[in-house]
Structures are given as C-alpha cells and as structure tokens.
Write a protein that holds these residues in place. Structure first.
Motif, PDB file in Angstrom:
ATOM      1  N   GLN A 193       0.825  -1.215   0.000  1.00 37.33           N
ATOM      2  CA  GLN A 193       0.000   0.000   0.000  1.00 37.33           C
ATOM      3  C   GLN A 193       0.858   1.264   0.000  1.00 37.33           C
ATOM      4  O   GLN A 193       0.316   2.365   0.025  1.00 37.33           O
ATOM      5  CB  GLN A 193      -0.950  -0.005   1.212  1.00 37.33           C
ATOM      6  CG  GLN A 193      -2.044  -1.070   1.107  1.00 37.33           C
ATOM      7  CD  GLN A 193      -3.072  -0.953   2.225  1.00 37.33           C
ATOM      8  OE1 GLN A 193      -2.800  -1.236   3.385  1.00 37.33           O
ATOM      9  NE2 GLN A 193      -4.275  -0.517   1.891  1.00 37.33           N
ATOM     10  N   GLY A 194       2.170   1.100  -0.011  1.00 36.08           N
ATOM     11  CA  GLY A 194       3.060   2.266  -0.065  1.00 36.08           C
ATOM     12  C   GLY A 194       3.026   3.086   1.211  1.00 36.08           C
ATOM     13  O   GLY A 194       3.235   4.308   1.180  1.00 36.08           O
ATOM     14  N   VAL A 195       2.785   2.426   2.348  1.00 32.54           N
ATOM     15  CA  VAL A 195       2.637   3.149   3.624  1.00 32.54           C
ATOM     16  C   VAL A 195       3.988   3.729   4.045  1.00 32.54           C
ATOM     17  O   VAL A 195       4.982   3.014   4.144  1.00 32.54           O
ATOM     18  CB  VAL A 195       2.081   2.198   4.712  1.00 32.54           C
ATOM     19  CG1 VAL A 195       2.147   2.834   6.093  1.00 32.54           C
ATOM     20  CG2 VAL A 195       0.649   1.798   4.363  1.00 32.54           C
ATOM     21  N   THR A 196       4.000   5.035   4.288  1.00 34.84           N
ATOM     22  CA  THR A 196       5.234   5.699   4.735  1.00 34.84           C
ATOM     23  C   THR A 196       5.231   5.910   6.240  1.00 34.84           C
ATOM     24  O   THR A 196       6.290   6.082   6.838  1.00 34.84           O
ATOM     25  CB  THR A 196       5.390   7.084   4.072  1.00 34.84           C
ATOM     26  OG1 THR A 196       4.255   7.891   4.457  1.00 34.84           O
ATOM     27  CG2 THR A 196       5.464   6.982   2.560  1.00 34.84           C
ATOM     28  N   ASP A 197       4.034   5.934   6.834  1.00 36.17           N
ATOM     29  CA  ASP A 197       3.921   6.255   8.256  1.00 36.17           C
ATOM     30  C   ASP A 197       2.885   5.371   8.925  1.00 36.17           C
ATOM     31  O   ASP A 197       1.715   5.392   8.537  1.00 36.17           O
ATOM     32  CB  ASP A 197       3.520   7.720   8.440  1.00 36.17           C
ATOM     33  CG  ASP A 197       4.681   8.645   8.099  1.00 36.17           C
ATOM     34  OD1 ASP A 197       4.935   8.861   6.897  1.00 36.17           O
ATOM     35  OD2 ASP A 197       5.346   9.111   9.047  1.00 36.17           O
ATOM     36  N   VAL A 198       3.337   4.628   9.933  1.00 31.78           N
ATOM     37  CA  VAL A 198       2.428   3.800  10.714  1.00 31.78           C
ATOM     38  C   VAL A 198       2.141   4.543  12.019  1.00 31.78           C
ATOM     39  O   VAL A 198       3.064   4.888  12.757  1.00 31.78           O
ATOM     40  CB  VAL A 198       3.064   2.417  10.991  1.00 31.78           C
ATOM     41  CG1 VAL A 198       2.238   1.640  12.010  1.00 31.78           C
ATOM     42  CG2 VAL A 198       3.201   1.629   9.692  1.00 31.78           C
ATOM     43  N   VAL A 199       0.864   4.818  12.250  1.00 31.05           N
ATOM     44  CA  VAL A 199       0.437   5.455  13.505  1.00 31.05           C
ATOM     45  C   VAL A 199      -0.583   4.502  14.116  1.00 31.05           C
ATOM     46  O   VAL A 199      -1.605   4.193  13.491  1.00 31.05           O
ATOM     47  CB  VAL A 199      -0.190   6.838  13.237  1.00 31.05           C
ATOM     48  CG1 VAL A 199      -0.652   7.478  14.533  1.00 31.05           C
ATOM     49  CG2 VAL A 199       0.802   7.743  12.509  1.00 31.05           C
ATOM     50  N   ARG A 200      -0.307   3.993  15.306  1.00 33.91           N
ATOM     51  CA  ARG A 200      -1.180   2.971  15.903  1.00 33.91           C
ATOM     52  C   ARG A 200      -0.987   2.981  17.411  1.00 33.91           C
ATOM     53  O   ARG A 200      -0.161   3.722  17.948  1.00 33.91           O
ATOM     54  CB  ARG A 200      -0.856   1.597  15.290  1.00 33.91           C
ATOM     55  CG  ARG A 200       0.576   1.178  15.511  1.00 33.91           C
ATOM     56  CD  ARG A 200       0.928  -0.107  14.747  1.00 33.91           C
ATOM     57  NE  ARG A 200       2.333  -0.439  14.921  1.00 33.91           N
ATOM     58  CZ  ARG A 200       2.958  -1.424  14.292  1.00 33.91           C
ATOM     59  NH1 ARG A 200       2.308  -2.174  13.418  1.00 33.91           N
ATOM     60  NH2 ARG A 200       4.230  -1.666  14.529  1.00 33.91           N
ATOM     61  N   GLY A 201      -1.719   2.121  18.114  1.00 30.34           N
ATOM     62  CA  GLY A 201      -1.667   2.088  19.574  1.00 30.34           C
ATOM     63  C   GLY A 201      -0.357   1.511  20.090  1.00 30.34           C
ATOM     64  O   GLY A 201       0.294   0.698  19.418  1.00 30.34           O
ATOM     65  N   GLU A 202      -0.023   1.938  21.300  1.00 28.42           N
ATOM     66  CA  GLU A 202       1.268   1.573  21.872  1.00 28.42           C
ATOM     67  C   GLU A 202       1.420   0.072  22.120  1.00 28.42           C
ATOM     68  O   GLU A 202       2.544  -0.436  22.202  1.00 28.42           O
ATOM     69  CB  GLU A 202       1.447   2.356  23.185  1.00 28.42           C
ATOM     70  CG  GLU A 202       2.841   2.287  23.736  1.00 28.42           C
ATOM     71  CD  GLU A 202       3.041   3.176  24.954  1.00 28.42           C
ATOM     72  OE1 GLU A 202       2.319   4.178  25.123  1.00 28.42           O
ATOM     73  OE2 GLU A 202       3.939   2.844  25.740  1.00 28.42           O
ATOM     74  N   ASP A 203       0.306  -0.653  22.227  1.00 37.69           N
ATOM     75  CA  ASP A 203       0.419  -2.105  22.433  1.00 37.69           C
ATOM     76  C   ASP A 203       1.170  -2.762  21.271  1.00 37.69           C
ATOM     77  O   ASP A 203       1.802  -3.806  21.443  1.00 37.69           O
ATOM     78  CB  ASP A 203      -0.963  -2.744  22.606  1.00 37.69           C
ATOM     79  CG  ASP A 203      -1.927  -2.414  21.469  1.00 37.69           C
ATOM     80  OD1 ASP A 203      -1.837  -1.290  20.925  1.00 37.69           O
ATOM     81  OD2 ASP A 203      -2.761  -3.267  21.131  1.00 37.69           O
ATOM     82  N   LEU A 204       1.124  -2.134  20.093  1.00 42.37           N
ATOM     83  CA  LEU A 204       1.773  -2.741  18.926  1.00 42.37           C
ATOM     84  C   LEU A 204       3.249  -2.373  18.804  1.00 42.37           C
ATOM     85  O   LEU A 204       3.943  -2.855  17.909  1.00 42.37           O
ATOM     86  CB  LEU A 204       1.000  -2.376  17.646  1.00 42.37           C
ATOM     87  CG  LEU A 204      -0.363  -3.092  17.591  1.00 42.37           C
ATOM     88  CD1 LEU A 204      -1.309  -2.406  16.624  1.00 42.37           C
ATOM     89  CD2 LEU A 204      -0.190  -4.555  17.206  1.00 42.37           C
ATOM     90  N   ALA A 205       3.737  -1.545  19.741  1.00 40.12           N
ATOM     91  CA  ALA A 205       5.167  -1.201  19.708  1.00 40.12           C
ATOM     92  C   ALA A 205       6.018  -2.465  19.882  1.00 40.12           C
ATOM     93  O   ALA A 205       7.135  -2.547  19.366  1.00 40.12           O
ATOM     94  CB  ALA A 205       5.499  -0.180  20.791  1.00 40.12           C
ATOM     95  N   THR A 206       5.472  -3.474  20.560  1.00 38.82           N
ATOM     96  CA  THR A 206       6.233  -4.717  20.769  1.00 38.82           C
ATOM     97  C   THR A 206       6.313  -5.547  19.481  1.00 38.82           C
ATOM     98  O   THR A 206       7.032  -6.539  19.449  1.00 38.82           O
ATOM     99  CB  THR A 206       5.589  -5.577  21.867  1.00 38.82           C
ATOM    100  OG1 THR A 206       4.208  -5.747  21.533  1.00 38.82           O
ATOM    101  CG2 THR A 206       5.712  -4.925  23.232  1.00 38.82           C
ATOM    102  N   SER A 207       5.573  -5.182  18.455  1.00 41.41           N
ATOM    103  CA  SER A 207       5.663  -5.895  17.177  1.00 41.41           C
ATOM    104  C   SER A 207       6.610  -5.205  16.208  1.00 41.41           C
ATOM    105  O   SER A 207       6.991  -5.781  15.189  1.00 41.41           O
ATOM    106  CB  SER A 207       4.281  -5.963  16.505  1.00 41.41           C
ATOM    107  OG  SER A 207       3.471  -6.908  17.151  1.00 41.41           O
TER     108      SER A 207
END
Ligand code: GLU
Length: 287
Positions: A193-207
């Motif tokens: 999808q050509g994603v340049t920026d991932v903005v998501r919840g902190e729980d996913l920082a471990t991934s």
C-alpha cells in the motif's frame, strides 16, 4: 508523498481505543496532506465477526473519517504472502516447526526460562536444526539473523532497542493451521500500500522490531512509526473488544473524547469543524 493507514481487525465494533488509533492515523495523514488508507486485517479468520468490517467503516464515517481508497482486505492477499514466504525460504530464512505450546513450555523450562502466563513466550529454537516430527501440521518460522538487535526511533516513544532473539525468538510466519501470521501480513501489505507512516496504539510497539526485521529480510522500505497512548479501563488495562467496554456511540461525542485523549482540544462546532481544528493542532504537536 505521505501514506498512512488504519488497519483494524474485524473482530467486533470499534471501541474508544480503536477510534483513538484511527483518528491519530487520520490526523497525521491529513496534517501531512497525505493519503489515508484502510486495511481490513481479516487473516485470523476464526476470530473475525461477520459484518464487523462494514460496521467499522460505518462507524468511522459517522466520525467523519473516510479513507481515500476502497479498503484492502487481507483475506484476498494470500498469494502475496505466499510469494514473500517463498522469497524468505529461498534465502534460507524459513524453517518448519512442529512444536506445540506444551513442547515450547517444556523446552523453556529445560533451559531454566520459566514461561510466564499471559505473555508471549520466546521460541527456544527447538526445530532450528531440523523439525522433530516429519508428519503432521507444521508452522513456518523466520530464522533470525545472528544479530537480531533492532534499533528504531519512535516519534513518541523515542529511541528503542529490542533484541528479538531474546524477546520472541524465531517467530511464526505461517501457522500450522495454514493461517498467515499478523507480522508477515502487515509487512507485506504496508509495503504494497506504499505506507510511509504507521500510527497505531502503543500495544503494537512490541511488534515493531519484528516488522523491521522482516522488512529488511524482504528488502522492503521501513515506514516511520508513531505509537500513541492506549485508552485504559478503570483497572489500567487496555480496552479491547473482548472486554465489556461500553459500546462506542460514533459521532461528535466519541470524536471529541478521542481528540481529548490525543491531547487535542475539542472544538465546539460540527464534526467537520472539530476535525479541521484537530488537524491544525496535530500539526503543531507532531509535525
Ligand atoms: N490489526 C491490528 C489490530 O487491530 C493492527 C495492526 C497495525 O496497526 O499494525 O490490533
């Protein structure tokens, strides 16, 4: 060109926490005058709830959040995931594993590493040099590089460092039941999808460290990451769809609550005015 995305799993309706993740990714994309895409993460088919994808799209729309393209569905992406797995396998980076959870627990105990309940157990590498059982269903695991320490910089959390060998070990790319693992699907789709920026919840920082390793192994570019604070319940636990969290009533009220959580002052006007003011404030906060 900035490309952002919101990637809900259709396991139920949006709740206050997932609306915050959606809004943060939307605000960041709009503040950068970029595109905002939607991806329905329906790889874990047994956990998906029929109709939840359409419900989520409607809930987002009721909060004024509309994607710039039709959503990408992970359930249609098996061929792309298979190609990525084949590339990793050709590079000697994949091996089959027949370990059950109790095999893994036993191996960890034998190494003096008590498997803790409620957290992901690091894979002890049992099948790295050959799978014990030749028959039966087997998962496919990524063979980590010798140095699996990953450094990255999160726009909110700052400099991060994770030794993936210690925290998770060789992780699963395709499960024994044939389902694609979240980590592989996300990395392949963020790139597609050509994603340049991932903005998501902190729980996913471990991934994130795992995803950075996979991007490198596949020769894919790495996006920037911003992990926003989670919405917690009264017991300081993350809200999740499985909790009896109060159902979200999408609309201006929910939007203003989500703004407040993100440090954006609510605006007295309509949804469009609220969003417009939020974009200006977001730009000052994060860009
Ligand atoms: N599908 C994941 C979730 O609902 C989000 C994945 C991501 O944003 O990378 O928790």
């Amino acid at each position: 060109m900035y490309v952002g995305r919101f990637a809900p799993s259709p396991t139920g309706a949006l709740h206050a926490g997932s609306l915050v993740a959606a809004l943060a990714s939307w605000l960041d994309a709009r503040a950068a005058r970029g595109r905002w895409l939607l991806r329905i993460e329906d790889v874990d088919t047994p956990r998906c709830v029929a109709g939840a994808d359409a419900l989520i799209v409607r809930q987002l729309a009721a909060c004024g959040l509309q994607a710039d393209a039709p959503p990408l569905r992970q359930s249609t992406r098996g061929a792309a995931y298979a190609r990525a797995l084949a590339r990793l396998a050709a590079a000697g980076r994949v091996y089959p594993c027949s370990c059950s959870r109790s095999d893994i627990a036993r191996a960890l105990r034998a190494q003096g590493r008590a498997p803790a309940p409620g957290v992901e157990w690091p894979y002890p590498g049992t099948c790295r040099d050959g799978c014990r059982r030749a028959d039966g269903a087997r998962a496919q695991r990524l063979r980590l590089p010798d140095d699996a320490c990953v450094r990255w910089s999160d726009r909110r959390l700052g400099e991060r460092c994770e030794d993936v060998a210690a925290s998770v070990g060789d992780f699963v790319l395709r499960r024994a039941d044939g389902l694609w693992a979240y980590q592989l699907a996300v990395v392949v789709d963020d790139a597609a999808q050509g994603v340049t920026d991932v903005v998501r919840g902190e729980d996913l920082a471990t991934s994130t460290a795992r995803q950075l390793l996979l991007q490198r192994a596949l020769g894919l570019p790495s996006p920037r990451y911003l992990h926003v604070a989670l919405v917690l319940d009264g017991q300081s636990r993350k809200l999740s769809k499985s909790d009896a969290a109060a159902p979200l009533v999408p609309g201006l009220g929910a939007l203003r609550d989500a703004c407040r959580h993100l440090g954006v002052q609510p605006h007295g006007g309509s949804i469009a005015e609220q969003l417009e003011s939020a974009v200006v404030q977001w730009r000052e906060l994060w860009r």
